[in-house]
Design an enzyme around this catalytic site. Structure first.
Site, mmCIF file in Angstrom:
data_model
loop_
_atom_site.group_PDB
_atom_site.id
_atom_site.type_symbol
_atom_site.label_atom_id
_atom_site.label_comp_id
_atom_site.label_asym_id
_atom_site.label_seq_id
_atom_site.Cartn_x
_atom_site.Cartn_y
_atom_site.Cartn_z
ATOM 1 N N ARG A 1 0.767 -1.261 -0.027
ATOM 2 C CA ARG A 1 -0.068 0.096 0.118
ATOM 3 C C ARG A 1 1.018 1.263 -0.078
ATOM 4 N NH1 ARG A 1 -2.112 -3.808 4.046
ATOM 5 N NH2 ARG A 1 -4.277 -4.432 3.404
ATOM 6 N N LYS B 1 -2.286 -2.780 7.944
ATOM 7 C CA LYS B 1 -3.234 -2.301 8.608
ATOM 8 C C LYS B 1 -3.459 -2.910 10.026
ATOM 9 C CE LYS B 1 -6.109 -0.881 4.869
ATOM 10 N NZ LYS B 1 -7.513 -0.880 4.227
ATOM 11 N N HIS C 1 -1.862 2.876 -6.283
ATOM 12 C CA HIS C 1 -2.755 1.782 -6.153
ATOM 13 C C HIS C 1 -2.862 1.040 -7.312
ATOM 14 C CE1 HIS C 1 -4.979 0.037 -2.917
ATOM 15 N NE2 HIS C 1 -6.051 -0.182 -3.699
ATOM 16 N N ARG D 1 -0.076 -1.298 -7.467
ATOM 17 C CA ARG D 1 -0.305 -2.571 -6.271
ATOM 18 C C ARG D 1 -1.394 -3.512 -6.965
ATOM 19 N NH1 ARG D 1 -1.125 -4.066 -0.931
ATOM 20 N NH2 ARG D 1 -3.114 -4.517 -0.302
ATOM 21 N N HIS E 1 -4.021 -8.915 2.845
ATOM 22 C CA HIS E 1 -5.254 -8.707 2.904
ATOM 23 C C HIS E 1 -5.823 -9.822 4.062
ATOM 24 C CE1 HIS E 1 -6.199 -7.530 -1.544
ATOM 25 N NE2 HIS E 1 -5.809 -6.555 -0.668
ATOM 26 N N TYR F 1 -9.140 -9.894 -8.106
ATOM 27 C CA TYR F 1 -8.091 -10.211 -9.166
ATOM 28 C C TYR F 1 -8.273 -11.041 -10.050
ATOM 29 C CZ TYR F 1 -5.790 -6.404 -6.317
ATOM 30 O OH TYR F 1 -5.627 -5.435 -5.664
#
Length: 333
Positions: A178, A202, A274, A277, A300, A309
């Site tokens: 990210r 995160k 992004h 990414r 994730h 994806y």
């Protein structure tokens, strides 16, 4: 819960953020909980704060505190967002903030009910992530490597900036980080065993991401120039800056990427941190990478986020069949 008079706060620009004094304190307590218990990043906290202030401003117009909302208030808020022409994705994000805020109030016994429990969110089609082709990414990387070996101060600064850009690009495409993770990398992340990068994502979750040979070479070329550029100054960041955050900002890197895209002949509107990414994940899967491995590298929490994806690949395969298959050509003739 007894109602109290609504106190509408107004910013210097005249923007009402609304709510009661007590209601504002509940928002602050909620944000503190997210930070302390869930390890929410600053960007996440700022997003929650903006969304809840918008909700509080709406409630102030109905003479209610943000902690006094009814189910009808929340439905009226969603209708107001729709009337403003905001996208379903934006409305869903704001509703998510409102839901979590009221779950917090209910858990802390501030309220005896949850007004969001029967509210349905706006339906939205999940868009496919925008990505780039392998050739387009190769063009961006090639453009970033057009270095100038300088002898003057100006040329040395240029060499440093070029090396930094190469390092940013190679690391981003090699790891799929990210953008906040990339620009916020500590210098310690690239010391020691450079086969892997330790990333804090995160929620404070750490993960190991493998580094390619070209990414390691870019780091090794950049770090000495970084030290020379800093001189006597000390910075814990891999990409230091004199700005308030102490490191290169997301916005500045996005600007550099737009400039790079223009020089590489790629439409700048299609290029963002992004997007790269997305390209990292799509290109890995297109070359047979395991979905679980890609999930871990992207950080994730839920594999369903990574599965989007595979839909990108499905769409490309469909397009390939429709445009390249002999029968398709025959039908169009």
């Amino acid at each position: 819960m007894a109602n109290q008079p609504s106190v509408t706060k107004v910013t210097e620009t005249g923007e009402a953020v609304g709510g009661t004094i007590e209601g504002q304190s509940y928002i602050e307590a909620f944000l503190e909980m997210l930070s302390a218990e869930r390890g929410a990043a600053r960007n996440t906290l700022e997003a929650y704060q903006r969304d809840l202030k918008d909700f509080a401003g709406f409630l102030a117009g109905r003479r209610r505190g943000v902690h006094e909302a009814s189910t009808e208030d929340i439905r009226a808020y969603l209708e107001a967002l729709n009337n403003q022409g905001l996208s379903a994705a934006t409305a869903a994000r704001r509703l998510s903030a409102v839901r979590q805020f009221h779950s917090f109030l209910y858990a802390d016994s501030v309220r005896t009910d949850d007004p969001c429990s029967t509210v349905e969110g706006p339906r939205r089609a999940r868009p496919l992530p925008k990505t780039l082709s392998v050739a387009e990414v190769d063009g961006l990387l090639a453009a970033s490597r057009e270095t100038v070996d300088g002898r003057s101060h100006e040329e040395e600064v240029l060499a440093y900036k070029r090396a930094r850009l190469v390092c940013l690009m190679e690391v981003l495409y090699a790891t799929g980080l990210r953008v906040s993770e990339l620009v916020g990398l500590p210098l310690s992340a690239v010391r020691g065993d450079q086969r892997f990068l330790t990333v804090t994502g995160k929620g404070g979750r750490e993960r190991l991401v493998p580094l390619s040979d070209t990414a390691r070479a870019a780091i090794n070329d950049y770090v000495p120039l970084r030290a020379r550029r800093l001189g006597d100054r000390v910075s814990p960041w891999l990409f230091p800056s004199r700005g308030r955050q102490g490191h290169l900002t997301r916005h500045r890197f996005a600007q550099l990427l737009k400039d790079l895209a223009a020089s590489a002949g790629v439409d700048p509107k299609r290029v963002s941190p992004h997007t790269l990414r997305h390209a990292f994940a799509s290109h890995l899967l297109a070359n047979g990478a395991d979905l679980r491995a890609v999930q871990q590298m992207l950080g994730h929490a839920d594999i369903s986020t990574t599965q989007i994806y595979t839909h990108v690949l499905d769409e490309r395969l469909k397009e390939l069949v429709e445009t390249k298959h002999p029968l398709a050509k025959k039908d169009s003739a």
